[in-house]
Design a protein around this motif. Structure first.
Motif, mmCIF file in Angstrom:
data_model
loop_
_atom_site.group_PDB
_atom_site.id
_atom_site.type_symbol
_atom_site.label_atom_id
_atom_site.label_comp_id
_atom_site.label_asym_id
_atom_site.label_seq_id
_atom_site.Cartn_x
_atom_site.Cartn_y
_atom_site.Cartn_z
ATOM 1 N N ALA A 13 -44.191 27.216 14.211
ATOM 2 C CA ALA A 13 -44.420 27.159 12.758
ATOM 3 C C ALA A 13 -43.449 28.091 12.024
ATOM 4 O O ALA A 13 -42.899 27.728 10.971
ATOM 5 C CB ALA A 13 -45.858 27.538 12.426
ATOM 6 N N ASP A 14 -43.227 29.277 12.587
ATOM 7 C CA ASP A 14 -42.273 30.210 11.976
ATOM 8 C C ASP A 14 -40.856 29.639 12.007
ATOM 9 O O ASP A 14 -40.100 29.778 11.047
ATOM 10 C CB ASP A 14 -42.297 31.560 12.692
ATOM 11 N N LYS A 15 -40.494 29.003 13.107
ATOM 12 C CA LYS A 15 -39.174 28.378 13.212
ATOM 13 C C LYS A 15 -38.974 27.327 12.125
ATOM 14 O O LYS A 15 -37.938 27.260 11.477
ATOM 15 C CB LYS A 15 -38.975 27.732 14.581
ATOM 16 N N VAL A 16 -40.008 26.512 11.923
ATOM 17 C CA VAL A 16 -39.930 25.455 10.906
ATOM 18 C C VAL A 16 -39.814 26.066 9.512
ATOM 19 O O VAL A 16 -39.013 25.610 8.699
ATOM 20 C CB VAL A 16 -41.136 24.504 11.016
ATOM 21 N N GLU A 17 -40.594 27.090 9.224
ATOM 22 C CA GLU A 17 -40.535 27.744 7.908
ATOM 23 C C GLU A 17 -39.151 28.328 7.657
ATOM 24 O O GLU A 17 -38.568 28.146 6.588
ATOM 25 C CB GLU A 17 -41.591 28.842 7.788
ATOM 26 N N ASP A 61 -32.355 33.758 12.371
ATOM 27 C CA ASP A 61 -33.729 34.262 12.472
ATOM 28 C C ASP A 61 -34.661 33.204 13.041
ATOM 29 O O ASP A 61 -35.585 33.523 13.783
ATOM 30 C CB ASP A 61 -34.242 34.706 11.096
ATOM 31 N N ALA A 62 -34.423 31.948 12.711
ATOM 32 C CA ALA A 62 -35.265 30.871 13.216
ATOM 33 C C ALA A 62 -35.211 30.798 14.741
ATOM 34 O O ALA A 62 -36.219 30.504 15.387
ATOM 35 C CB ALA A 62 -34.854 29.534 12.597
ATOM 36 N N LYS A 63 -34.050 31.100 15.307
ATOM 37 C CA LYS A 63 -33.924 31.078 16.769
ATOM 38 C C LYS A 63 -34.856 32.090 17.427
ATOM 39 O O LYS A 63 -35.327 31.877 18.536
ATOM 40 C CB LYS A 63 -32.488 31.417 17.177
ATOM 41 N N LEU A 64 -35.092 33.192 16.743
ATOM 42 C CA LEU A 64 -35.883 34.281 17.324
ATOM 43 C C LEU A 64 -37.332 34.290 16.854
ATOM 44 O O LEU A 64 -38.098 35.180 17.220
ATOM 45 C CB LEU A 64 -35.236 35.623 16.973
ATOM 46 N N ALA A 65 -37.715 33.317 16.049
ATOM 47 C CA ALA A 65 -39.077 33.279 15.511
ATOM 48 C C ALA A 65 -40.093 33.149 16.639
ATOM 49 O O ALA A 65 -39.865 32.420 17.610
ATOM 50 C CB ALA A 65 -39.217 32.123 14.533
ATOM 51 N N PRO A 66 -41.205 33.841 16.509
ATOM 52 C CA PRO A 66 -42.178 33.861 17.603
ATOM 53 C C PRO A 66 -42.966 32.566 17.788
ATOM 54 O O PRO A 66 -43.440 32.289 18.888
ATOM 55 C CB PRO A 66 -43.117 35.011 17.229
ATOM 56 N N THR A 67 -43.120 31.785 16.731
ATOM 57 C CA THR A 67 -43.901 30.554 16.858
ATOM 58 C C THR A 67 -43.095 29.370 16.323
ATOM 59 O O THR A 67 -42.145 29.547 15.549
ATOM 60 C CB THR A 67 -45.226 30.620 16.071
ATOM 61 N N SER A 72 -24.071 32.524 3.552
ATOM 62 C CA SER A 72 -24.469 33.671 4.383
ATOM 63 C C SER A 72 -25.980 33.715 4.569
ATOM 64 O O SER A 72 -26.473 33.996 5.674
ATOM 65 C CB SER A 72 -23.970 34.967 3.749
ATOM 66 N N ALA A 73 -26.718 33.441 3.502
ATOM 67 C CA ALA A 73 -28.180 33.421 3.597
ATOM 68 C C ALA A 73 -28.636 32.321 4.554
ATOM 69 O O ALA A 73 -29.549 32.530 5.369
ATOM 70 C CB ALA A 73 -28.800 33.217 2.217
ATOM 71 N N PHE A 74 -28.006 31.156 4.465
ATOM 72 C CA PHE A 74 -28.318 30.062 5.383
ATOM 73 C C PHE A 74 -28.116 30.509 6.830
ATOM 74 O O PHE A 74 -28.983 30.293 7.690
ATOM 75 C CB PHE A 74 -27.441 28.844 5.081
ATOM 76 N N GLU A 75 -26.966 31.137 7.092
ATOM 77 C CA GLU A 75 -26.665 31.561 8.459
ATOM 78 C C GLU A 75 -27.680 32.580 8.975
ATOM 79 O O GLU A 75 -28.127 32.484 10.128
ATOM 80 C CB GLU A 75 -25.257 32.161 8.521
ATOM 81 N N ARG A 76 -28.042 33.537 8.145
ATOM 82 C CA ARG A 76 -29.025 34.550 8.564
ATOM 83 C C ARG A 76 -30.376 33.914 8.869
ATOM 84 O O ARG A 76 -31.017 34.234 9.878
ATOM 85 C CB ARG A 76 -29.170 35.629 7.490
ATOM 86 N N LEU A 77 -30.802 33.010 7.988
ATOM 87 C CA LEU A 77 -32.097 32.353 8.214
ATOM 88 C C LEU A 77 -32.071 31.474 9.459
ATOM 89 O O LEU A 77 -33.052 31.431 10.211
ATOM 90 C CB LEU A 77 -32.485 31.542 6.979
ATOM 91 N N ALA A 78 -30.966 30.790 9.690
ATOM 92 C CA ALA A 78 -30.860 29.945 10.884
ATOM 93 C C ALA A 78 -30.907 30.802 12.150
ATOM 94 O O ALA A 78 -31.560 30.425 13.139
ATOM 95 C CB ALA A 78 -29.578 29.124 10.824
ATOM 96 N N ALA A 133 -47.653 32.492 4.838
ATOM 97 C CA ALA A 133 -46.207 32.601 4.624
ATOM 98 C C ALA A 133 -45.833 31.849 3.353
ATOM 99 O O ALA A 133 -46.434 30.824 3.029
ATOM 100 C CB ALA A 133 -45.463 32.015 5.820
ATOM 101 N N PRO A 134 -44.845 32.371 2.607
ATOM 102 C CA PRO A 134 -44.420 31.657 1.399
ATOM 103 C C PRO A 134 -43.784 30.325 1.756
ATOM 104 O O PRO A 134 -43.201 30.165 2.828
ATOM 105 C CB PRO A 134 -43.403 32.605 0.758
ATOM 106 N N THR A 135 -43.932 29.374 0.861
ATOM 107 C CA THR A 135 -43.286 28.082 1.075
ATOM 108 C C THR A 135 -41.786 28.250 0.888
ATOM 109 O O THR A 135 -41.344 29.222 0.269
ATOM 110 C CB THR A 135 -43.798 27.030 0.078
ATOM 111 N N PRO A 136 -40.959 27.324 1.400
ATOM 112 C CA PRO A 136 -39.513 27.429 1.198
ATOM 113 C C PRO A 136 -39.145 27.509 -0.285
ATOM 114 O O PRO A 136 -38.234 28.218 -0.657
ATOM 115 C CB PRO A 136 -38.973 26.150 1.828
ATOM 116 N N GLU A 137 -39.899 26.798 -1.118
ATOM 117 C CA GLU A 137 -39.603 26.819 -2.549
ATOM 118 C C GLU A 137 -39.861 28.196 -3.138
ATOM 119 O O GLU A 137 -39.146 28.648 -4.021
ATOM 120 C CB GLU A 137 -40.429 25.763 -3.300
#
Length: 99
Positions: free
Chosen positions: A63-67, A55-61, A47-53, A3-7
């Motif tokens: 590690a995905d939530k943290v990313e 998505d984090a709730k629904l992440a399967p792992t 808006s991007a922050f909200e979408r990513l947040a 997975a790409p880093t946050p940066e």
């Protein structure tokens, strides 16, 4: 494939928007357009922050939530920079983003 880093994933804050000459800003119409543009970009970052947040709730792992959470945090960092720029332009960032 990793997975790409946050940066790598987070879009950079537009430096062009943050560095407009004082001479250009002396034109009221140009200044108003810069304020509108910076405000629109800041709202988009929120808006991007909200979408990513969300998505984090629904992440399967975990590690995905943290990313996804890290990417959301990066978007909020962009909002902070843009809010500071709006303050420097002499406007209330939240009022500027409202429309």
């Amino acid at each position: 494939m990793t997975a790409p880093t946050p940066e790598e994933s987070a879009s950079p804050t537009p430096a062009v928007v943050l560095s407009v000459s004082d001479e250009a800003l002396s034109d009221d119409g140009y200044r108003a357009a810069v304020v509108d543009l910076v405000a629109a970009v800041a709202y988009g970052e929120i808006s991007a922050f909200e979408r990513l947040a969300e998505d984090a709730k629904l992440a399967p792992t975990l590690a995905d939530k943290v990313e996804l959470g890290s990417m959301a945090a990066a978007q909020l960092g962009h909002v902070t920079e843009l809010r500071e720029r709006l303050h420097a332009l002499g406007v209330d960032p939240f009022e500027a983003m409202e429309p």
